[in-house]
Motif scaffolding. Structure first.
Motif, PDB file in Angstrom:
ATOM      1  N   LEU A  90     -10.798  32.940  -0.162  1.00 11.05           N
ATOM      2  CA  LEU A  90     -11.536  31.683  -0.083  1.00 11.05           C
ATOM      3  C   LEU A  90     -12.667  31.826   1.086  1.00 11.05           C
ATOM      4  O   LEU A  90     -12.461  31.934   2.170  1.00 11.05           O
ATOM      5  N   ASN A  91     -13.993  32.158   0.480  1.00  8.17           N
ATOM      6  CA  ASN A  91     -15.123  32.304   1.382  1.00  8.17           C
ATOM      7  C   ASN A  91     -15.998  31.007   1.291  1.00  8.17           C
ATOM      8  O   ASN A  91     -16.004  30.416   0.194  1.00  8.17           O
ATOM      9  N   ILE A  92     -16.542  30.745   2.436  1.00  8.80           N
ATOM     10  CA  ILE A  92     -17.268  29.635   2.667  1.00  8.80           C
ATOM     11  C   ILE A  92     -18.783  30.312   2.840  1.00  8.80           C
ATOM     12  O   ILE A  92     -18.836  30.911   3.804  1.00  8.80           O
ATOM     13  N   SER A  93     -19.763  29.706   2.157  1.00 12.66           N
ATOM     14  CA  SER A  93     -20.849  30.088   2.333  1.00 12.66           C
ATOM     15  C   SER A  93     -21.779  28.945   2.464  1.00 12.66           C
ATOM     16  O   SER A  93     -21.631  27.888   1.991  1.00 12.66           O
ATOM     17  N   PHE A  94     -22.914  29.162   3.092  1.00 16.82           N
ATOM     18  CA  PHE A  94     -23.736  27.831   3.271  1.00 16.82           C
ATOM     19  C   PHE A  94     -25.239  28.183   2.818  1.00 16.82           C
ATOM     20  O   PHE A  94     -25.730  29.388   2.677  1.00 16.82           O
ATOM     21  N   SER A  95     -25.937  27.109   2.031  1.00 12.78           N
ATOM     22  CA  SER A  95     -27.097  27.318   1.569  1.00 12.78           C
ATOM     23  C   SER A  95     -28.226  26.570   2.233  1.00 12.78           C
ATOM     24  O   SER A  95     -27.727  25.362   2.876  1.00 12.78           O
ATOM     25  N   PRO A  96     -29.219  27.170   2.345  1.00  9.96           N
ATOM     26  CA  PRO A  96     -30.460  26.221   3.279  1.00  9.96           C
ATOM     27  C   PRO A  96     -30.641  24.900   2.699  1.00  9.96           C
ATOM     28  O   PRO A  96     -30.753  24.823   1.412  1.00  9.96           O
ATOM     29  N   ILE A  97     -30.925  23.856   3.464  1.00 12.20           N
ATOM     30  CA  ILE A  97     -31.049  22.529   2.940  1.00 12.20           C
ATOM     31  C   ILE A  97     -32.507  22.628   2.655  1.00 12.20           C
ATOM     32  O   ILE A  97     -33.480  22.856   3.428  1.00 12.20           O
ATOM     33  N   LYS A  98     -32.817  22.207   1.509  1.00 15.49           N
ATOM     34  CA  LYS A  98     -34.271  22.005   1.250  1.00 15.49           C
ATOM     35  C   LYS A  98     -34.779  20.679   1.339  1.00 15.49           C
ATOM     36  O   LYS A  98     -34.134  19.570   1.036  1.00 15.49           O
ATOM     37  N   THR A  99     -35.885  20.683   1.859  1.00 21.21           N
ATOM     38  CA  THR A  99     -36.628  19.335   2.307  1.00 21.21           C
ATOM     39  C   THR A  99     -37.926  19.351   1.703  1.00 21.21           C
ATOM     40  O   THR A  99     -38.300  20.227   1.190  1.00 21.21           O
ATOM     41  N   ASN A 100     -38.406  18.037   1.746  1.00 23.74           N
ATOM     42  CA  ASN A 100     -39.606  17.741   1.168  1.00 23.74           C
ATOM     43  C   ASN A 100     -40.834  17.760   2.023  1.00 23.74           C
ATOM     44  O   ASN A 100     -41.892  17.223   2.003  1.00 23.74           O
TER      45      ASN A 100
END
Length: 101
Positions: A90-100
């Protein structure tokens, strides 16, 4: 008319092999929500047997019951240890949050 007796459905009763347990986690990881994945990991722990799961994870049996109870709030570490006990990474990865902005 004869009364019909209903019992609660428990997926753990149908996950008797490691292959089924892994397949169940694979499916929920791909198709489910994070909350559903947590429930699936709890189900796999019950399917394996709480004593065996406790021994393999290094978590006390009572601690495991507490963490996996309906009111429990297992840590990510606990969930990873349970998944690892059946050979599931079980691997946890984070994606960058896209903002406007």
């Amino acid at each position: 008319m004869e009364k019909i007796k209903l019992t609660a459905y428990d997926a753990a009763e149908f996950l008797g092999t490691e292959k089924l347990q892994k397949g169940y986690l694979d499916y929920v990881a791909k198709e489910g929500t994070p909350e559903e994945l947590i429930e699936a990991i709890k189900t796999v722990a019950r399917a394996k047997g709480m004593s065996k799961t406790a021994k393999e994870t290094g978590i006390s049996r009572s601690g495991l019951y507490k963490a996996l109870s309906p009111d429990g709030n297992p840590t990510i570490d606990t969930l990873i240890k349970i998944a690892k006990s059946i050979g599931y990474n079980l691997n946890i990865s984070f994606s960058p949050i896209k903002t406007n902005c």
